[in-house]
Design an enzyme around this catalytic site. Sequence first.
Site, PDB file in Angstrom:
ATOM      1  N   ASP A 267      64.439 -11.000 -12.943  1.00  0.00           N
ATOM      2  CA  ASP A 267      63.041 -11.145 -13.331  1.00  0.00           C
ATOM      3  C   ASP A 267      62.633 -12.608 -13.270  1.00  0.00           C
ATOM      4  O   ASP A 267      62.833 -13.362 -14.210  1.00  0.00           O
ATOM      5  CB  ASP A 267      62.828 -10.577 -14.751  1.00  0.00           C
ATOM      6  N   LYS A 274      58.088 -17.484 -14.255  1.00  0.00           N
ATOM      7  CA  LYS A 274      58.658 -17.996 -15.507  1.00  0.00           C
ATOM      8  C   LYS A 274      58.975 -19.486 -15.355  1.00  0.00           C
ATOM      9  O   LYS A 274      59.232 -19.947 -14.246  1.00  0.00           O
ATOM     10  CB  LYS A 274      59.952 -17.248 -15.824  1.00  0.00           C
ATOM     11  N   ASP A 285      68.177  -8.694 -16.948  1.00  0.00           N
ATOM     12  CA  ASP A 285      67.006  -7.855 -17.191  1.00  0.00           C
ATOM     13  C   ASP A 285      67.212  -6.406 -16.735  1.00  0.00           C
ATOM     14  O   ASP A 285      66.300  -5.599 -16.790  1.00  0.00           O
ATOM     15  CB  ASP A 285      65.775  -8.482 -16.509  1.00  0.00           C
ATOM     16  N   ASP A 344      54.599 -10.895 -14.994  1.00  0.00           N
ATOM     17  CA  ASP A 344      55.850 -11.017 -15.741  1.00  0.00           C
ATOM     18  C   ASP A 344      56.005  -9.907 -16.779  1.00  0.00           C
ATOM     19  O   ASP A 344      57.074  -9.740 -17.352  1.00  0.00           O
ATOM     20  CB  ASP A 344      55.913 -12.403 -16.405  1.00  0.00           C
ATOM     21  N   GLU A 346      56.521  -6.874 -16.301  1.00  0.00           N
ATOM     22  CA  GLU A 346      56.838  -5.918 -15.236  1.00  0.00           C
ATOM     23  C   GLU A 346      57.661  -4.729 -15.715  1.00  0.00           C
ATOM     24  O   GLU A 346      57.609  -3.656 -15.111  1.00  0.00           O
ATOM     25  CB  GLU A 346      57.584  -6.640 -14.103  1.00  0.00           C
ATOM     26  N   ARG A 348      57.422  -2.779 -18.273  1.00  0.00           N
ATOM     27  CA  ARG A 348      56.624  -1.623 -18.683  1.00  0.00           C
ATOM     28  C   ARG A 348      56.019  -0.907 -17.472  1.00  0.00           C
ATOM     29  O   ARG A 348      55.803   0.305 -17.510  1.00  0.00           O
ATOM     30  CB  ARG A 348      55.559  -2.068 -19.688  1.00  0.00           C
TER      31      ARG A 348
HETATM   32  N1  BES Z   1      62.377  -9.502 -19.199  1.00  0.00           N
HETATM   33  C1  BES Z   1      61.336 -10.097 -19.958  1.00  0.00           C
HETATM   34  C2  BES Z   1      61.606 -10.052 -21.459  1.00  0.00           C
HETATM   35  C3  BES Z   1      62.696 -10.948 -21.972  1.00  0.00           C
HETATM   36  C4  BES Z   1      62.417 -12.255 -22.304  1.00  0.00           C
HETATM   37  C5  BES Z   1      63.946 -10.461 -22.158  1.00  0.00           C
HETATM   38  C6  BES Z   1      63.406 -13.072 -22.810  1.00  0.00           C
HETATM   39  C7  BES Z   1      64.952 -11.269 -22.678  1.00  0.00           C
HETATM   40  C8  BES Z   1      64.676 -12.578 -23.000  1.00  0.00           C
HETATM   41  C9  BES Z   1      60.027  -9.379 -19.693  1.00  0.00           C
HETATM   42  O1  BES Z   1      59.877  -8.857 -18.425  1.00  0.00           O
HETATM   43  C10 BES Z   1      58.947 -10.371 -19.890  1.00  0.00           C
HETATM   44  O2  BES Z   1      58.870 -11.289 -19.117  1.00  0.00           O
HETATM   45  N2  BES Z   1      58.133 -10.186 -20.906  1.00  0.00           N
HETATM   46  C11 BES Z   1      57.087 -11.086 -21.211  1.00  0.00           C
HETATM   47  C12 BES Z   1      55.868 -10.275 -21.543  1.00  0.00           C
HETATM   48  C13 BES Z   1      54.599 -11.078 -21.592  1.00  0.00           C
HETATM   49  C14 BES Z   1      54.242 -11.581 -20.213  1.00  0.00           C
HETATM   50  C15 BES Z   1      53.498 -10.200 -22.128  1.00  0.00           C
HETATM   51  C16 BES Z   1      57.531 -11.926 -22.400  1.00  0.00           C
HETATM   52  O3  BES Z   1      58.223 -11.415 -23.280  1.00  0.00           O
HETATM   53  O4  BES Z   1      57.220 -13.112 -22.413  1.00  0.00           O
HETATM   54 ZN    ZN Z   2      61.572  -8.372 -17.447  1.00  0.00          ZN
HETATM   55 MN    MN Z   3      59.109 -10.280 -17.051  1.00  0.00          MN
END
Ligand code: BES
Ligand code: ZN
Ligand code: MN
Length: 499
Positions: A267, A274, A285, A344, A346, A348
């Site tokens: 991811d 990111k 991920d 990001d 993604e 869901r």
């Molecule tokens: N895979 C990430 C969530 C994540 C973050 C897992 C850190 C483990 C450690 C997910 O896809 C993501 O990027 N989520 C975002 C959502 C936001 C853009 C609404 C997040 O948590 O920042």
């Molecule tokens: Zn993710």
């Molecule tokens: Mn993500």
Amino acid sequence: MKISFASITTPDGGALVLGVTGGRKLMATGVSIDRDAGGALTRAMKSSRFEGKKGQVLSVLQPPGVGVDRIVLVGLGKPADLTALSVRDVGGKVIADLLSAGDQTAAVAIDPVKGAKVAGPALAANFAYGARLRNYRFDRYRTKEKPEEKPRLKRLTVLTGGAVSARKIFAALTKVADGVFTARDLVSEPGNVIYPKSLASEARKLSKLGVKVEVLGDARMKKLGMGALLGVGQGSARESQLIVMQWNGAAASKKPVALVGKGVTFDSGGISLKPGAGMEMMKFDMGGAAAVIGTMKALAGRKAKVNAVGVVGAVENMPSSKAQRPGDVVTSMSGQTIEVINTDAEGRLVLADVLWYTQKRFKPQFMINLATLTGAIIVSLGYEYAGLFSNDDKLVERLTKAGEAENEKVWRLPTHDNYDKHIKSDIADMKNVGGSGAGSISAAKFLERFVNKVPWAHIDIAAMVWPKEGSDVNPKGASGFGVRLLDRLVADYYEGKRR
Ligand code: BES
Ligand code: ZN
Ligand code: MN
């Protein structure tokens, strides 16, 4: 490391591990060995801080009158506190000590403990299980390790009066450990090795155990209308995959239980890229997918009397000229449209189509999805509990109990409909991110729109896949979180028997 069970005798050479309960009380075997050694064990305990507290370890080198190299005394704590779960921790602690001391062979005497909640054979089997879980090491890519840095422990013999039944209990537990190790391996592998197609190949290996494995590629998913999942994968050079695993261990008339995993093999965030710092961690991920594959392996390995389906959405989230843009609108398999505010968010999008597909095709008793879904869940619960979201109180109760029993704990967060407005879109049926606050809950509310009222639970394991620190049964690194939890849930509630 080979683990075997035998009846109690003093071994020749190697290390001998003896349990000690609180107040420096040796068990029956310990008492007789202490006598042979002229009281050396009692003296060693008295001249140290070792009191037999749970997990305390004391080494006695070259004990006189006993033909072993080393005796390791390990604290079992108060007998009343000793459980199948706590003795696993003791097994893990002992293995850590044996590995660092460099022993090649070891035997551990497990006498029944008066006042403990578990019988001798179950104690022995669970000690061995904890030992095996801790003994894991991901060292495929360490080519320059010196021999003295490598673990040397070749054999662990568990000595018990009930070797036959201990062996039987361990036989099932060790299959679960196999599943945990598969999950840890998959999570530890980097993104250039585990990508959607190679993850599917790993899942296909379960067919040896009698699991039916099907894999759908881009074309078939397109026909099914999986616009949400495919939108995430479209920026990657790696084709997306839908992996479907079926274990049929019960009568065909029995509805299956369904396990769904987020399998984002890397991811990057996509166009909503990111930040660089820590991005390498996003190889994990696919931790939800790894837990589902590991659980299917455990269930098939121990021939669980259940029908189970595991469904994984495997994609790579990358930025490129073909990647989806913030603002794009995609149509999911359910027909609902989604405005992609942030590429990001993604996971869901992937799960939306996988959940819809799973309930539609399999009409399961329930669906549980595991996903490293939000960073916000780490803010909420830290590394102690996974976040649990559900539309079904019974499933919550069972998952909570299974989590306590395996020390893979889950904590329920609210899914009140007041949170649903967080994902209202101006131009589509919903958007893929909420407003400010409650980020893990708005993600769960998003998923809920794709479960079609089937009993469902979402477990956000963002913190748990790669804990900050190791534990007695998990060395530092990938934990394989979820395999023991889900296997236990099935064993305790969905096999028509209790174990
Ligand atoms: N895979 C990430 C969530 C994540 C973050 C897992 C850190 C483990 C450690 C997910 O896809 C993501 O990027 N989520 C975002 C959502 C936001 C853009 C609404 C997040 O948590 O920042
Ligand atoms: Zn993710
Ligand atoms: Mn993500």
